[in-house]
Design a protein around this motif. Structure first.
Motif, PDB file in Angstrom:
ATOM      1  N   THR A 103     -14.085 -11.064 -10.107  1.00 50.40           N
ATOM      2  CA  THR A 103     -12.812 -10.372 -10.317  1.00 50.40           C
ATOM      3  C   THR A 103     -12.134  -9.998  -9.001  1.00 50.40           C
ATOM      4  N   LYS A 104     -12.457 -10.710  -7.929  1.00 47.86           N
ATOM      5  CA  LYS A 104     -11.880 -10.362  -6.629  1.00 47.86           C
ATOM      6  C   LYS A 104     -10.353 -10.506  -6.643  1.00 47.86           C
ATOM      7  N   HIS A 105      -9.837 -11.568  -7.261  1.00 51.25           N
ATOM      8  CA  HIS A 105      -8.388 -11.774  -7.293  1.00 51.25           C
ATOM      9  C   HIS A 105      -7.689 -10.708  -8.136  1.00 51.25           C
ATOM     10  N   VAL A 106      -8.308 -10.325  -9.237  1.00 53.95           N
ATOM     11  CA  VAL A 106      -7.745  -9.261 -10.064  1.00 53.95           C
ATOM     12  C   VAL A 106      -7.756  -7.945  -9.282  1.00 53.95           C
ATOM     13  N   GLY A 107      -8.857  -7.680  -8.582  1.00 54.41           N
ATOM     14  CA  GLY A 107      -8.949  -6.481  -7.760  1.00 54.41           C
ATOM     15  C   GLY A 107      -7.883  -6.454  -6.685  1.00 54.41           C
ATOM     16  N   THR A 108      -7.647  -7.596  -6.045  1.00 48.59           N
ATOM     17  CA  THR A 108      -6.612  -7.687  -5.013  1.00 48.59           C
ATOM     18  C   THR A 108      -5.238  -7.384  -5.600  1.00 48.59           C
ATOM     19  N   ASP A 109      -4.947  -7.957  -6.756  1.00 44.57           N
ATOM     20  CA  ASP A 109      -3.656  -7.692  -7.414  1.00 44.57           C
ATOM     21  C   ASP A 109      -3.508  -6.218  -7.777  1.00 44.57           C
ATOM     22  N   LEU A 110      -4.584  -5.612  -8.277  1.00 47.64           N
ATOM     23  CA  LEU A 110      -4.536  -4.201  -8.633  1.00 47.64           C
ATOM     24  C   LEU A 110      -4.306  -3.323  -7.402  1.00 47.64           C
ATOM     25  N   ILE A 111      -4.944  -3.682  -6.284  1.00 49.42           N
ATOM     26  CA  ILE A 111      -4.749  -2.913  -5.054  1.00 49.42           C
ATOM     27  C   ILE A 111      -3.298  -3.010  -4.596  1.00 49.42           C
ATOM     28  N   ILE A 112      -2.741  -4.202  -4.619  1.00 52.18           N
ATOM     29  CA  ILE A 112      -1.351  -4.381  -4.163  1.00 52.18           C
ATOM     30  C   ILE A 112      -0.376  -3.609  -5.046  1.00 52.18           C
ATOM     31  N   VAL A 113      -0.511  -3.743  -6.361  1.00 54.59           N
ATOM     32  CA  VAL A 113       0.394  -3.047  -7.279  1.00 54.59           C
ATOM     33  C   VAL A 113       0.187  -1.527  -7.189  1.00 54.59           C
ATOM     34  N   GLY A 114      -1.065  -1.111  -7.195  1.00 53.89           N
ATOM     35  CA  GLY A 114      -1.361   0.318  -7.128  1.00 53.89           C
ATOM     36  C   GLY A 114      -0.875   0.956  -5.842  1.00 53.89           C
ATOM     37  N   MET A 115      -1.089   0.283  -4.718  1.00 50.55           N
ATOM     38  CA  MET A 115      -0.650   0.855  -3.440  1.00 50.55           C
ATOM     39  C   MET A 115       0.870   0.859  -3.335  1.00 50.55           C
ATOM     40  N   ALA A 116       1.534  -0.110  -3.943  1.00 49.85           N
ATOM     41  CA  ALA A 116       3.000  -0.094  -3.941  1.00 49.85           C
ATOM     42  C   ALA A 116       3.505   1.146  -4.688  1.00 49.85           C
ATOM     43  N   LEU A 117       2.929   1.435  -5.839  1.00 48.78           N
ATOM     44  CA  LEU A 117       3.295   2.652  -6.583  1.00 48.78           C
ATOM     45  C   LEU A 117       2.923   3.909  -5.807  1.00 48.78           C
ATOM     46  N   PHE A 118       1.758   3.893  -5.214  1.00 53.76           N
ATOM     47  CA  PHE A 118       1.232   5.042  -4.476  1.00 53.76           C
ATOM     48  C   PHE A 118       2.108   5.363  -3.263  1.00 53.76           C
ATOM     49  N   ILE A 119       2.441   4.334  -2.492  1.00 56.65           N
ATOM     50  CA  ILE A 119       3.300   4.521  -1.318  1.00 56.65           C
ATOM     51  C   ILE A 119       4.696   4.940  -1.759  1.00 56.65           C
ATOM     52  N   GLY A 120       5.194   4.306  -2.808  1.00 54.46           N
ATOM     53  CA  GLY A 120       6.504   4.675  -3.331  1.00 54.46           C
ATOM     54  C   GLY A 120       6.564   6.132  -3.752  1.00 54.46           C
ATOM     55  N   ALA A 121       5.518   6.620  -4.420  1.00 62.28           N
ATOM     56  CA  ALA A 121       5.473   8.020  -4.846  1.00 62.28           C
ATOM     57  C   ALA A 121       5.444   8.949  -3.643  1.00 62.28           C
ATOM     58  N   SER A 122       4.685   8.581  -2.626  1.00 60.24           N
ATOM     59  CA  SER A 122       4.601   9.412  -1.432  1.00 60.24           C
ATOM     60  C   SER A 122       5.936   9.475  -0.712  1.00 60.24           C
ATOM     61  N   LEU A 123       6.579   8.325  -0.565  1.00 64.01           N
ATOM     62  CA  LEU A 123       7.887   8.309   0.093  1.00 64.01           C
ATOM     63  C   LEU A 123       8.927   9.060  -0.736  1.00 64.01           C
ATOM     64  N   TRP A 124       8.884   8.873  -2.043  1.00 58.00           N
ATOM     65  CA  TRP A 124       9.800   9.565  -2.946  1.00 58.00           C
ATOM     66  C   TRP A 124       9.655  11.084  -2.789  1.00 58.00           C
ATOM     67  N   SER A 125       8.414  11.551  -2.730  1.00 56.93           N
ATOM     68  CA  SER A 125       8.201  12.995  -2.622  1.00 56.93           C
ATOM     69  C   SER A 125       8.643  13.538  -1.270  1.00 56.93           C
TER      70      SER A 125
END
Length: 140
Positions: A103-125
């Motif tokens: 599941t390495k490719h799925v994990g990579t996709d989850l990290i990219i999507v999750g970090m995009a949301l995470f960074i977006g939330a931090s910048l938004w705040s």
């Protein structure tokens, strides 16, 4: 809550994400050069996952504090929810390849999507906090 405190947690989770997305071999190479090549798999599970956990919890905790201060409740503060969901998705992306083989490719996709949301939330705040501080300074 200061943006500086939030930046610390964000930097930690970005470091872990970078390691999981490709910088891990660089760290493994450095560990091998220092005679610690056996620590490569240990590094991934026993160092990076706890670091990711602490970093995500740190940022979400700061978003909760900011939500309580700015919106009266973190439950009514959208950056809190975005950060919580994004951090959780990225955390699962770090853990998944070590629990489920192939599941390495799925994990990579989850990290990219999750970090995009995470960074977006931090910048938004941070932007929201600065905007509200500017508005209160203008009204005073």
């Amino acid at each position: 809550m200061t943006p500086k405190r939030q930046s610390v947690g964000l930097a930690g989770s970005l470091f872990v994400s970078a390691c999981c997305l490709g910088a891990g071999p660089i760290l493994a190479g450095l560990a091998a050069a220092l005679g610690f090549s056996a620590f490569h798999s240990i590094l991934n599970v026993y160092v990076l996952l706890p670091l990711m956990t602490v970093s995500v919890l740190w940022v979400v905790w700061n978003l909760r504090i900011q939500g309580n201060a700015l919106a009266g409740s973190a439950l009514r503060y959208p950056p809190f929810w975005s950060g919580l969901i994004g951090g959780s998705v990225a955390w699962v992306g770090v853990l998944l390849p070590h629990v489920v083989a192939g599941t390495k490719h799925v994990g990579t996709d989850l990290i990219i999507v999750g970090m995009a949301l995470f960074i977006g939330a931090s910048l938004w705040s941070v932007i929201d906090q600065r905007r509200r501080l500017g508005a209160s300074a203008r009204s005073a």
